[in-house]
Design an enzyme around this catalytic site. Structure first.
Site, PDB file in Angstrom:
ATOM      1  N   HIS A   1      38.549  41.283  42.593  1.00  0.00           N
ATOM      2  CA  HIS A   1      39.717  42.144  42.757  1.00  0.00           C
ATOM      3  C   HIS A   1      39.420  43.233  43.781  1.00  0.00           C
ATOM      4  O   HIS A   1      38.285  43.726  43.863  1.00  0.00           O
ATOM      5  CB  HIS A   1      40.102  42.801  41.434  1.00  0.00           C
ATOM      6  CG  HIS A   1      40.257  41.832  40.305  1.00  0.00           C
ATOM      7  ND1 HIS A   1      41.189  40.825  40.311  1.00  0.00           N
ATOM      8  CD2 HIS A   1      39.583  41.711  39.136  1.00  0.00           C
ATOM      9  CE1 HIS A   1      41.104  40.138  39.191  1.00  0.00           C
ATOM     10  NE2 HIS A   1      40.122  40.642  38.470  1.00  0.00           N
TER      11      HIS A   1
ATOM     12  N   GLU B   1      37.955  46.762  35.677  1.00  0.00           N
ATOM     13  CA  GLU B   1      38.266  46.320  34.327  1.00  0.00           C
ATOM     14  C   GLU B   1      37.025  46.291  33.451  1.00  0.00           C
ATOM     15  O   GLU B   1      35.909  46.510  33.911  1.00  0.00           O
ATOM     16  CB  GLU B   1      38.895  44.926  34.365  1.00  0.00           C
ATOM     17  CG  GLU B   1      37.981  43.849  34.917  1.00  0.00           C
ATOM     18  CD  GLU B   1      38.707  42.524  35.127  1.00  0.00           C
ATOM     19  OE1 GLU B   1      38.820  41.764  34.143  1.00  0.00           O
ATOM     20  OE2 GLU B   1      39.139  42.254  36.265  1.00  0.00           O
TER      21      GLU B   1
ATOM     22  N   HIS C   1      33.563  37.542  39.304  1.00  0.00           N
ATOM     23  CA  HIS C   1      33.424  37.364  37.871  1.00  0.00           C
ATOM     24  C   HIS C   1      34.332  36.244  37.384  1.00  0.00           C
ATOM     25  O   HIS C   1      35.260  35.813  38.086  1.00  0.00           O
ATOM     26  CB  HIS C   1      33.791  38.661  37.136  1.00  0.00           C
ATOM     27  CG  HIS C   1      35.206  39.101  37.377  1.00  0.00           C
ATOM     28  ND1 HIS C   1      35.573  39.843  38.486  1.00  0.00           N
ATOM     29  CD2 HIS C   1      36.350  38.883  36.687  1.00  0.00           C
ATOM     30  CE1 HIS C   1      36.875  40.071  38.450  1.00  0.00           C
ATOM     31  NE2 HIS C   1      37.377  39.493  37.363  1.00  0.00           N
TER      32      HIS C   1
ATOM     33  N   ARG D   1      41.106  34.395  44.219  1.00  0.00           N
ATOM     34  CA  ARG D   1      40.298  33.305  43.689  1.00  0.00           C
ATOM     35  C   ARG D   1      39.293  32.834  44.725  1.00  0.00           C
ATOM     36  O   ARG D   1      39.635  32.604  45.881  1.00  0.00           O
ATOM     37  CB  ARG D   1      41.176  32.125  43.272  1.00  0.00           C
ATOM     38  CG  ARG D   1      42.102  32.404  42.116  1.00  0.00           C
ATOM     39  CD  ARG D   1      42.767  31.131  41.615  1.00  0.00           C
ATOM     40  NE  ARG D   1      43.946  31.457  40.825  1.00  0.00           N
ATOM     41  CZ  ARG D   1      45.187  31.379  41.276  1.00  0.00           C
ATOM     42  NH1 ARG D   1      45.399  30.975  42.519  1.00  0.00           N
ATOM     43  NH2 ARG D   1      46.197  31.703  40.511  1.00  0.00           N
TER      44      ARG D   1
END
Length: 333
Positions: free
Chosen positions: A103, A120, A178, A198
């Site tokens: 991200h 996150e 991740h 992705r």
């Protein structure tokens, strides 16, 4: 504003990698298949949460923020975010691997998408034996150009993997590659962003025989190299608060409740999210009590100063945004 423990209608998302645990274990009401995510509290455009209990039942989160402003969010949060709820709170069920992804940080997300970045964390609620996650590069000196040619033969030699178990907690800053692996049920706390690049999707195809889009160059540009796996080592004692993550975007603690646990938020200028990740109990604010069980979430408005948790044996994640004017240690009792 009338303050009480606010619940929201879960927003369920079908995913190619999703399963049945959100329904069968967490009790989410759905007839859908492959439910991968339950968005518990969301201000993401097109998926805005709606209050499901109490005086404000039926009100959208956005409307509540417009109406109650700093009473709901906290003074500093409202000054910074306005009527944009700053966090996205989820439960995830990975029946198969999620894509290996990354991200963007705030700067890149603002430039390319006029959005927040996405830092996150995960709390592992349950996992199959030998379940794994992908966290970062196996070698921090890896040339990021290799991300353009990931395949089934080289994927395991490029990315670091970690075996996980129930109770593990991991922090994933923006820019870290991740993936949650198959057999994992997790709680996820993140910045409000739905931007994902992705890198590799395990060569799978959808029902129509199509592979999902990769975002290779964007991922290469967004990827950063980190030492360590981001796992939080912590201990839990009855009726005490243990920290799992503390960053500019959110603070997350874990609380094991046996009997009565009083939470004092007099010095905390922030809303608080409580996620039940084990057992069941209740949350009381003033004279209003809301029962909460495994897989449920409540929001405590900022003006709520005294909150009481009751349970014979339950575990909660406590999430808030730490005001810049206070050090972490002085916030919550």
């Amino acid at each position: 504003m009338r303050t009480y423990p606010i619940k929201f209608e879960p927003i369920l998302k079908e995913k190619i990698w999703g399963g049945s645990k959100l329904k069968n274990i967490l009790g989410k009401a759905t007839t859908g298949e492959n439910i991968g995510e339950s968005w518990e509290i969301s201000g993401v455009e097109g998926s805005v949460s709606r209050i499901s209990n109490g005086l404000y039942k039926g009100m959208e989160l956005k409307t509540a923020l417009e109406k109650f402003q700093d009473q709901f969010l906290g003074t500093e949060n409202f000054e910074k975010f306005g009527t944009n709820f700053p966090l996205l709170i989820k439960f995830l069920d990975a029946q198969t691997n999620l894509s290996v992804q990354v991200h963007p940080d705030d700067k890149k997300a603002k430039e390319l998408h006029d959005s927040f970045g996405k830092t996150e964390m995960w709390y592992i609620m349950d996992s199959d034996p030998d379940a794994e996650i992908v966290l970062g590069l196996k070698d921090v000196n890896t040339n990021l150009g290799i991300l353009s040619s990931i395949n089934a033969e080289n994927v395991s030699s490029i990315f670091n993997t970690e075996k996980v178990k129930k109770g593990d907690s991991y922090f994933i800053p923006a820019g870290k590659v991740h993936a949650i692996g198959a057999g994992i049920l997790a709680a996820e706390i993140q910045q409000t962003s739905d931007i994902t690049y992705r890198v590799y999707d395990w060569d799978r195809k959808d029902a129509h025989g199509n592979e999902r889009e990769l975002h290779t160059q964007l991922a290469i540009d967004a990827t950063k190299k980190f030492e360590g796996n981001g796992k939080k080592e912590y201990t839990v004692e009855k009726n005490t608060t243990s920290n799992l993550a503390d960053c500019d975007y959110f603070t997350t603690n874990v609380i094991e409740v046996s009997g009565i646990k009083k939470l004092e938020y007099e010095r905390l200028d922030s809303f608080v999210v409580l996620m039940c990740v084990n057992g069941r109990g209740s949350v009381t604010i003033n004279d209003y009590t809301e029962h909460i069980s495994l897989g449920e979430t409540v929001l405590v408005p900022s003006i709520s100063k005294d909150v009481v948790l009751r349970s014979s044996n339950a575990r909660f994640l406590e999430v808030f945004i730490r005001p810049l004017m206070h050090p972490f240690q002085t916030l919550a009792a």
